[in-house]
Design an enzyme around this catalytic site. Structure first.
Site, PDB file in Angstrom:
ATOM      1  N   GLU A 138      38.661  77.616  23.936  1.00  0.00           N
ATOM      2  CA  GLU A 138      38.807  78.846  23.172  1.00  0.00           C
ATOM      3  C   GLU A 138      38.719  78.592  21.666  1.00  0.00           C
ATOM      4  OE1 GLU A 138      41.322  81.491  26.312  1.00  0.00           O
ATOM      5  OE2 GLU A 138      42.508  80.209  25.030  1.00  0.00           O
ATOM      6  N   CYS A 173      40.255  79.126  14.229  1.00  0.00           N
ATOM      7  CA  CYS A 173      41.041  78.074  14.892  1.00  0.00           C
ATOM      8  C   CYS A 173      40.165  77.511  16.008  1.00  0.00           C
ATOM      9  CB  CYS A 173      42.326  78.701  15.439  1.00  0.00           C
ATOM     10  SG  CYS A 173      43.336  77.560  16.401  1.00  0.00           S
ATOM     11  N   CYS A 179      44.242  68.636  27.234  1.00  0.00           N
ATOM     12  CA  CYS A 179      44.842  67.638  26.346  1.00  0.00           C
ATOM     13  C   CYS A 179      45.656  66.701  27.207  1.00  0.00           C
ATOM     14  CB  CYS A 179      45.731  68.299  25.293  1.00  0.00           C
ATOM     15  SG  CYS A 179      46.444  67.105  24.130  1.00  0.00           S
ATOM     16  N   CYS A 204      52.595  67.728  25.777  1.00  0.00           N
ATOM     17  CA  CYS A 204      53.801  68.211  25.110  1.00  0.00           C
ATOM     18  C   CYS A 204      54.445  69.286  25.989  1.00  0.00           C
ATOM     19  CB  CYS A 204      53.472  68.777  23.734  1.00  0.00           C
ATOM     20  SG  CYS A 204      52.768  67.524  22.647  1.00  0.00           S
ATOM     21  N   CYS A 252      53.580  73.257  25.586  1.00  0.00           N
ATOM     22  CA  CYS A 252      52.201  73.641  25.243  1.00  0.00           C
ATOM     23  C   CYS A 252      51.382  73.974  26.486  1.00  0.00           C
ATOM     24  CB  CYS A 252      51.551  72.518  24.457  1.00  0.00           C
ATOM     25  SG  CYS A 252      49.796  72.798  24.150  1.00  0.00           S
ATOM     26  N   GLY A 286      43.511  70.869  22.531  1.00  0.00           N
ATOM     27  CA  GLY A 286      43.207  69.452  22.395  1.00  0.00           C
ATOM     28  C   GLY A 286      43.844  68.785  21.202  1.00  0.00           C
ATOM     29  N   GLU A 287      43.886  67.458  21.259  1.00  0.00           N
ATOM     30  CA  GLU A 287      44.407  66.656  20.156  1.00  0.00           C
ATOM     31  C   GLU A 287      43.201  66.074  19.414  1.00  0.00           C
ATOM     32  OE1 GLU A 287      47.148  65.744  18.374  1.00  0.00           O
ATOM     33  OE2 GLU A 287      45.659  64.516  17.367  1.00  0.00           O
ATOM     34  N   SER A 319      45.282  69.475  12.643  1.00  0.00           N
ATOM     35  CA  SER A 319      46.658  69.405  13.131  1.00  0.00           C
ATOM     36  C   SER A 319      46.755  68.328  14.194  1.00  0.00           C
ATOM     37  CB  SER A 319      47.061  70.761  13.727  1.00  0.00           C
ATOM     38  OG  SER A 319      48.346  70.673  14.322  1.00  0.00           O
ATOM     39  N   SER A 344      52.497  68.053  13.839  1.00  0.00           N
ATOM     40  CA  SER A 344      53.388  68.767  14.757  1.00  0.00           C
ATOM     41  C   SER A 344      54.653  67.950  14.964  1.00  0.00           C
ATOM     42  CB  SER A 344      52.673  68.984  16.092  1.00  0.00           C
ATOM     43  OG  SER A 344      51.557  69.816  15.882  1.00  0.00           O
ATOM     44  N   LEU A 345      55.707  68.341  14.270  1.00  0.00           N
ATOM     45  CA  LEU A 345      56.934  67.532  14.269  1.00  0.00           C
ATOM     46  C   LEU A 345      57.872  67.954  15.404  1.00  0.00           C
ATOM     47  CD1 LEU A 345      57.743  65.268  12.352  1.00  0.00           C
ATOM     48  CD2 LEU A 345      59.195  66.897  11.175  1.00  0.00           C
ATOM     49  N   HIS A 346      58.375  69.174  15.317  1.00  0.00           N
ATOM     50  CA  HIS A 346      59.121  69.819  16.401  1.00  0.00           C
ATOM     51  C   HIS A 346      60.507  69.272  16.686  1.00  0.00           C
ATOM     52  CE1 HIS A 346      55.386  71.812  16.895  1.00  0.00           C
ATOM     53  NE2 HIS A 346      54.800  70.919  17.653  1.00  0.00           N
ATOM     54  N   ASN A 372      55.607  80.567  21.552  1.00  0.00           N
ATOM     55  CA  ASN A 372      54.866  81.600  22.284  1.00  0.00           C
ATOM     56  C   ASN A 372      54.894  81.268  23.767  1.00  0.00           C
ATOM     57  OD1 ASN A 372      53.834  83.305  20.117  1.00  0.00           O
ATOM     58  ND2 ASN A 372      52.745  81.466  19.484  1.00  0.00           N
ATOM     59  N   CYS A 419      49.358  80.635  18.861  1.00  0.00           N
ATOM     60  CA  CYS A 419      49.510  79.177  18.929  1.00  0.00           C
ATOM     61  C   CYS A 419      50.037  78.743  20.275  1.00  0.00           C
ATOM     62  CB  CYS A 419      50.560  78.701  17.935  1.00  0.00           C
ATOM     63  SG  CYS A 419      50.065  78.831  16.271  1.00  0.00           S
TER      64      CYS A 419
END
Ligand code: SAH
Ligand code: SF4
Length: 370
Positions: free
Chosen positions: A90, A103, A110, A114, A117, A170-171, A202, A224-226, A301, A344
């Site tokens: 997408e 985006c 991926c 995570c 996600c 994806g990363e 990112s 992406s810390l989180h 989300n 996201c």
């Protein structure tokens, strides 16, 4: 057949050198492909006739096929793009008054898994090619122009998309070579000519690849810390077990020596009761003391089957206040396109998982059904 969307300036120069052509041909062709956005290699009317006759047998210009095209109430538009073998990715267009942001995705699925996600939950199929990555921007500009969208910068002859964020599926740093070639096309003046500050990558923090990006094609960086400590981040972002916070933050500092912006944006997804407590905010403020940064809090989300809930608004605002009081520029991300699942972490596409991770996960979790 060479897909011209696969080639950056060096690749095009080598391609035309192989045909016995002068280097300026490469620049001329780049402008046709990425600025005039043609899809027919025979349409480059200012090429010498002999070359124009030869080219259609050697090259094509083609982005991924569009499976669906949906526009949300707020103008956010999502394209589902077929990348073959049952996979689809997408790309999301986010209109704003002063810019048009796209985006884009870098992989079908991926592998990093995570916990919060949607892409990660689907497993991993394969890396996108450079043409599939560049093709998202090429296609979005074409589609938006074809629809006659207007904006002051379009009237001045610029393309509809002014900013690119690699925050889709994806990363990106796990598909390093193809992503770097695509980034070079994005910033090339003969192609999209975007400023490095307007292209953001990112990453969840693949430290050696971050060091390589610093040399290969530094662009704006989001990480992406989180979580404010390794114990919690190990759970939410499993790549942290390999590259823990101290190493990641040291790599961010090294990156800033070459980056087009003088700060890193840290993304922090707000998960109810998991990482959103006052103590987490205080710990974060101490952790990030030595890294010039901004913080972007992302309300979680939800997606079907997710095990988390979004933090209540008041808790997100309190978290923000605590960081603001500690001196950090901290924003709360406005959710866009959620009525079409384009927000996201909701990008699902269609992924043929080749890692059999779901099965592996079930068998490795104590007490899981066998
Ligand atoms: N793989 C890269 C880029 C893609 S994800 C990365 O992880 O950074 C883009 C951003 O969306 C990341 O910050 C990611 O953590 C966040 N994200 C993933 N799932 C989410 C969800 N369900 N809700 C909100 N943000 C999410
Ligand atoms: Fe992959 Fe990023 Fe999703 Fe993690 S958040 S699974 S790295 S796409």
């Amino acid at each position: 057949m060479t897909n011209l969307l696969d080639l950056d300036a060096d690749g095009l120069a080598a391609f035309f050198a192989g045909l016995g052509e002068k280097p300026f041909r490469a620049r001329q062709v780049a402008r046709w492909v990425h600025q005039r956005l043609i899809d027919d290699v025979g349409a480059m009317s200012d090429l010498a006739k002999a070359l124009r006759d030869r080219l259609p047998a050697l090259a094509v210009i083609g982005g991924p096929k569009v499976v669906s095209d949906t526009t949300a109430g707020d103008g956010t538009r999502k394209w589902l793009l077929d990348v073959g073998n049952g996979n689809a990715v997408e790309a999301v267009y986010i209109p704003e008054n002063d810019r048009g942001t796209l985006c884009i995705s870098s992989q079908a699925g991926c592998a990093l898994d995570c916990a919060f996600c949607s892409t990660g939950k689907q497993g991993f199929s394969r890396n996108l090619t450079t043409a599939e990555i560049v093709g998202q921007l090429w296609h979005a500009n074409r589609a938006l122009l074809a629809d006659g969208i207007t904006a002051p910068w379009i009237e001045q002859g610029r393309a509809p998309i002014t900013n690119v964020v690699m925050m889709g599926m994806g990363e990106p740093l796990a598909n390093f070579d193809n992503v770097v070639t695509a980034l070079k096309v994005f910033v090339d003046d003969n192609a999209y000519g975007l400023s490095r500050r307007r292209v953001t990558l990112s990453t969840s923090g693949i430290v050696p690849a971050l060091d390589r990006l610093r040399d290969a094609c530094p662009v704006a960086l989001a990480v992406s810390l989180h979580a404010p400590n390794d114990a919690l981040r190990d759970r939410l972002v499993p790549i942290n077990r390999k590259y823990p916070l101290a190493e990641l933050l040291a790599a961010c500092r090294r990156y800033l020596e070459r980056a087009p912006r003088d700060f890193v944006t840290f993304e922090y997804v707000m998960l109810d009761g998991v990482n959103d407590q006052p103590a987490h905010a205080r710990e974060l403020a101490v952790l990030l003391r030595d890294v010039p940064c901004k913080l972007n809090l992302i309300p979680f989300n939800p997606f079907p089957g997710s095990e988390f809930a979004v933090s209540p608004r008041a808790r997100i605002v309190a978290f923000q206040k605590s960081l603001l009081d500690a001196g950090y520029v901290t924003t709360i991300r406005k959710t866009r396109g959620d009525d079409i699942d384009a927000a996201c972490g909701q990008l699902a596409g269609r992924v043929q998982d080749r890692t059999r991770r779901r099965a592996i996960r079930l068998h490795s979790v104590p007490g899981a059904p066998q």
